[in-house]
Design a protein around this motif. Structure first.
Motif, short mmCIF file in Angstrom:
data_model
loop_
_atom_site.label_atom_id
_atom_site.label_comp_id
_atom_site.label_asym_id
_atom_site.label_seq_id
_atom_site.Cartn_x
_atom_site.Cartn_y
_atom_site.Cartn_z
N GLY A 121 43.32 42.86 35.05
CA GLY A 121 41.99 43.46 34.97
C GLY A 121 41.32 43.70 36.31
N GLY A 122 41.90 43.21 37.39
CA GLY A 122 41.27 43.43 38.68
C GLY A 122 41.66 44.72 39.34
N SER A 123 42.53 45.46 38.70
CA SER A 123 42.98 46.70 39.32
C SER A 123 41.96 47.81 39.08
CB SER A 123 44.31 47.14 38.71
OG SER A 123 45.29 46.15 38.90
N PRO A 124 41.49 48.43 40.15
CA PRO A 124 40.55 49.54 39.95
C PRO A 124 41.26 50.72 39.29
CG PRO A 124 41.19 49.40 42.25
CD PRO A 124 41.78 48.20 41.57
N TYR B 204 35.63 40.75 37.37
CA TYR B 204 35.91 41.72 38.41
C TYR B 204 34.87 42.83 38.26
CZ TYR B 204 40.53 39.50 38.67
OH TYR B 204 41.56 38.61 38.80
N PHE C 211 32.95 46.53 39.78
CA PHE C 211 33.22 47.76 40.51
C PHE C 211 31.97 48.65 40.48
CE2 PHE C 211 37.84 47.11 40.35
CZ PHE C 211 37.97 46.28 39.26
N TYR D 62 31.35 52.89 40.98
CA TYR D 62 31.93 54.20 41.15
C TYR D 62 30.81 55.23 41.33
CZ TYR D 62 36.56 52.71 39.42
OH TYR D 62 37.78 52.12 39.27
N LYS E 222 34.51 47.09 45.28
CA LYS E 222 34.92 46.20 44.20
C LYS E 222 34.72 44.76 44.63
CE LYS E 222 39.65 46.58 45.91
NZ LYS E 222 41.01 47.13 45.66
N PHE F 35 36.15 40.89 43.67
CA PHE F 35 37.10 40.07 42.92
C PHE F 35 36.73 38.60 43.04
CE2 PHE F 35 38.98 43.74 41.95
CZ PHE F 35 40.21 44.11 42.47
N GLY G 185 35.76 44.40 34.86
CA GLY G 185 37.14 44.25 34.43
C GLY G 185 37.40 42.83 33.99
#
Lengths: 114, 116
Positions: free
Chosen positions: A99-102, B32, B34, B36, B49, B51, B94
């Motif tokens: 889940g940490g992948s953009p 996580y 982000f 955009y 981002k 983490f 995420g």
């Protein structure tokens, strides 16, 4: 470097006609692939995602389907479009590390159903 | 299930002024996060981002965001906006539990208008 191609950029289709939107990714192998739909004021809605060839998960029951015939190709289809299918469709990919992948997005397809 | 709230649908800022866009998330563990940006008729571009580690993260185009666990927030900031920053901004969360193949959950976006 990785690139994502999505086409067509715009599409006007009559109600009841079929649909095929295509997305391809270059420069990476075995990506996760996604189809999102964006409606005005409603953010992004995840439609389908795929973790491998032939593996499709559907998030929202609807008039659309998705297929992944090759590792880096993702297709969004419909047999008969509805007016409510109008919107901005975005394809995206991510590496398969959780889940940490953009997500990396294509430029989208503006679909108008008339 | 995780969720993201962007309380402001529209924000108007004068060129050269500072900017803060709000984002609140709901998630059971450390998420996580982000941000955009989307220009009209275009796809989404990743700004930054989070983490783990340093709660203040730097991104592209002069943006930064700060993770505040106590407030479940991840607000986006820029010290001085330019007319080219006018766009739609999306916050996303995420799954940090080890799964996450099902993508990100997005807020509904904040439309940023820049006044000359």
């Amino acid at each position: 470097s990785q690139t994502i191609h999505q086409w067509p950029a715009t599409l006007v289709q009559p109600v009841g006609s079929p649909l095929s939107l295509e997305c391809t990714v270059e420069g990476t192998s075995n990506p996760n692939l996604y189809w999102y739909r964006q409606a005005a004021g409603r953010g992004l809605q995840l439609l389908f995602y795929s973790v491998g060839i032939g593996q499709i998960s559907s998030e929202v029951p609807q008039n659309l389907s998705a297929s992944r015939p090759q590792d880096r190709q993702f297709i969004l289809s419909s047999k008969k479009l509805l007016l409510s299918d109008s919107g901005f469709y975005l394809c995206a990919w991510s590496v398969q590390t959780g889940g940490g992948s953009p997500l990396h997005f294509g430029n989208g397809t503006r679909l108008t159903v008339t | 299930a995780q969720s993201v709230t962007q309380p402001d649908i529209h924000i108007t800022v004068s060129e050269g002024a500072s900017l803060e866009l709000r984002c609140n998330y709901s998630y059971g563990a450390t998420p996580y996060l982000f941000w955009y940006v989307q220009s009209p008729g275009q796809g989404l571009q990743l700004l930054l981002k989070y983490f783990s580690g340093d709660t203040l993260v730097q991104g592209i185009k002069g943006f930064e965001a700060e993770f505040k666990r106590s407030q479940s927030s991840f607000n986006l900031r820029k010290p001085s906006v330019h007319w080219s920053d006018a766009a739609e901004y999306f916050c996303a969360v995420g799954d940090s539990s080890g799964g996450g193949a099902d993508g990100l959950t997005f807020g509904k976006g904040t439309h940023l208008i820049i006044q000359p």
